[in-house]
Enzyme design. Sequence first.
Site, mmCIF file in Angstrom:
data_model
loop_
_atom_site.group_PDB
_atom_site.id
_atom_site.type_symbol
_atom_site.label_atom_id
_atom_site.label_comp_id
_atom_site.label_asym_id
_atom_site.label_seq_id
_atom_site.Cartn_x
_atom_site.Cartn_y
_atom_site.Cartn_z
ATOM 1 C CB SER A 94 3.392 -3.582 -3.350
ATOM 2 O OG SER A 94 3.557 -2.317 -3.932
ATOM 3 C CB ALA A 95 4.905 -0.858 0.478
ATOM 4 C CG ASP B 188 4.745 -5.936 -10.641
ATOM 5 O OD1 ASP B 188 3.628 -5.895 -10.080
ATOM 6 O OD2 ASP B 188 5.666 -6.678 -10.248
ATOM 7 N N GLY C 3 0.839 -1.192 0.000
ATOM 8 C CA GLY C 3 0.000 0.000 0.000
ATOM 9 C C GLY C 3 0.873 1.240 0.000
ATOM 10 C CB ALA C 4 2.186 3.350 -1.736
ATOM 11 C CG HIS D 225 1.661 -3.330 -8.464
ATOM 12 N ND1 HIS D 225 2.835 -4.000 -8.186
ATOM 13 C CD2 HIS D 225 1.411 -2.564 -7.376
ATOM 14 C CE1 HIS D 225 3.267 -3.641 -6.987
ATOM 15 N NE2 HIS D 225 2.422 -2.774 -6.471
#
Length: 558
Positions: A212-213, A337, A125-126, A456
Amino acid sequence: MMGKLRILVAVVMFLEMVSTTSLGVVYTESGRVQGKSIRLGSRRHMDVFKGIPFADVPEMFEKPQPHPGWEDVLMATEDKEMCLQLNLLMTDTRGSEDCLYLNIWVPHGRSVSTNLPVMVWIYGGAFLIGDSMGFNILGNNLYSGQEIADKGNVIVVTLGYRVGTLGFLSTGDSSLPGNYGLWDQQAAIAWVHRNIRSFGGDPDNITIFGESAGGASVSFQTLTPHNKGLIKRAISQSGVAFCPWAIERNPRKTAEEIAVRVNCPIDDRMANCLKMTDPAALTMAGPIQVISSPDAPIVYNLVLTAVIDGDFLPDEPSNLFHNAADIDYMAGVNDMDGHLFAAMDLPSINLNLVDTPIDDMKTLLASFTKDKGEAGLEEAYSTYTSTWGTKPSRKDIKKTIVDIETDYIFLVATQAALYRHAANATRGRTYSYLFSEPSRLGGMGRPFPSWMGADHFDDVQYVFGLPFATPLIYWPLHRKLSGYMIAYWTNFAKTGDPNKGDLSVPATWPRFNKTGQQYLEINAQMDQSYVRRKMRMRYVHFWTSILPSLPDVSEESI
Ligand SMILES: *[C@@H]1O[C@H](CO)[C@@H](O)[C@H](O)[C@H]1NC(C)=O
Ligand SMILES: *[C@@H]1O[C@H](CO)[C@@H](O)[C@H](O)[C@H]1NC(C)=O
Ligand SMILES: *[C@@H]1O[C@H](CO)[C@@H](O)[C@H](O)[C@H]1NC(C)=O
């Protein structure tokens, strides 16, 4: 006579009750907890614990502290609030500062489980949003550990960590060093290591995984010296420490921007002032620029991320791989992605009837190679157009833009991390994958083009067994793919080898080494012929070798 009958009935009822295989009340270091027992089949049960605190309510901009403990049995049956964050429209905040909790799924067969391997999930979630349960899809939470735990016979843990300003603001010095979200994750991993035996888990068999994050977080957790001996294995999905967005090099600038927005001075009173500011106001002040373009790509907007603080990360990630030398490591990316990001920078890539100008692609490449000026752009352009014919089609251009974003944001960094891990891992193994199941949003009459690959985040639904949990919205082939991924992931968690474990796999996945650079392509059609070598070698070589060898424009002009 009646009395005896009553006792008999009571005994039968009691036996009925205890025939539910369950841990019952569990002792943790902070107190007793009780979860909920669910029945999955005649000889299959699961204990689900929701919202066990692994640390105290955190002080703003401080490392997490141990929980003071509780007296009574804590009923761990309700989802806790997510960590304070922006809502999806970024118009308000949601969640709470009181958010350092974890959830545990423990599967049982005929008898209560002992010594099970443990898989700990770190959400993505960045570093701005996300929570330990994930959003709800037809009544099922995305990050519910139930399918993985049941099918793979492993314990699944999902944890909460601070995000956004409260998780990652840093003044770039010791006043507010940053990395609070990473410390939260670390506290949860250490808690699992200390307590999971009481839940039937094996503390020496812990795998952390994330996307991701969360994938980059997994990478950081293996590289920090603070997890020595706690982690046996790790899986990074679409995110590693080397990703260009994972580390913020100038956190002071962001801290000052936030300070200005909440009316704090930006001199030596800044840290104190920020600490006294309302947490919701700080969260709202987190800089998010949702408008992006080829000359200001969205990836550069991720500024509240990890920092090299001299403590959690004592040095550059490339100098910390000795800390991961004993860890088995699996990492991979989705073949598109970068699509999600490309579509923000250049929305026309999704419009089948509209051209995306080559000049826009050049502008994007210039943004990603700006340190190297004109020479960098020329090299990049000739590399990415080398497979085009004399006149590239509309599709050639759009796909190339997606490739550029995929390579720059995820793929190249992942190959570099795998290479580095393989070079350093004395005992740990290394595995590489490319996930390529086409997005379900691609094709005629759908939002994305027919040439769509895996976007992604597309991998996560299969790893968590959503096609089994919500069969109505998936086809049988999706269940097949989900079964493959759960098999590889949980086998790896058990043995360090994705091919060996309780579940059979469709292809033997070879280890990655520096010379062969083998990887497995994963999708619903896969078989043994999907074992491949040297992922996008030409492009990896460009970004890791050719481009860095060019002089920086600032140096040139001196
Ligand atoms: C292992 O990692 C360290 C940094 O952590 C690095 O200096 C060293 O060269 C690496 N060893 C190999 C064999 O690559
Ligand atoms: C981990 O779990 C697996 C499966 O239960 C077991 O075979 C293995 O011995 C355990 N320990 C380690 C260190 O891998
Ligand atoms: C790398 O892997 C290949 C193929 O699996 C194998 O033939 C080769 O011996 C390996 N090299 C090293 C240095 O382990």
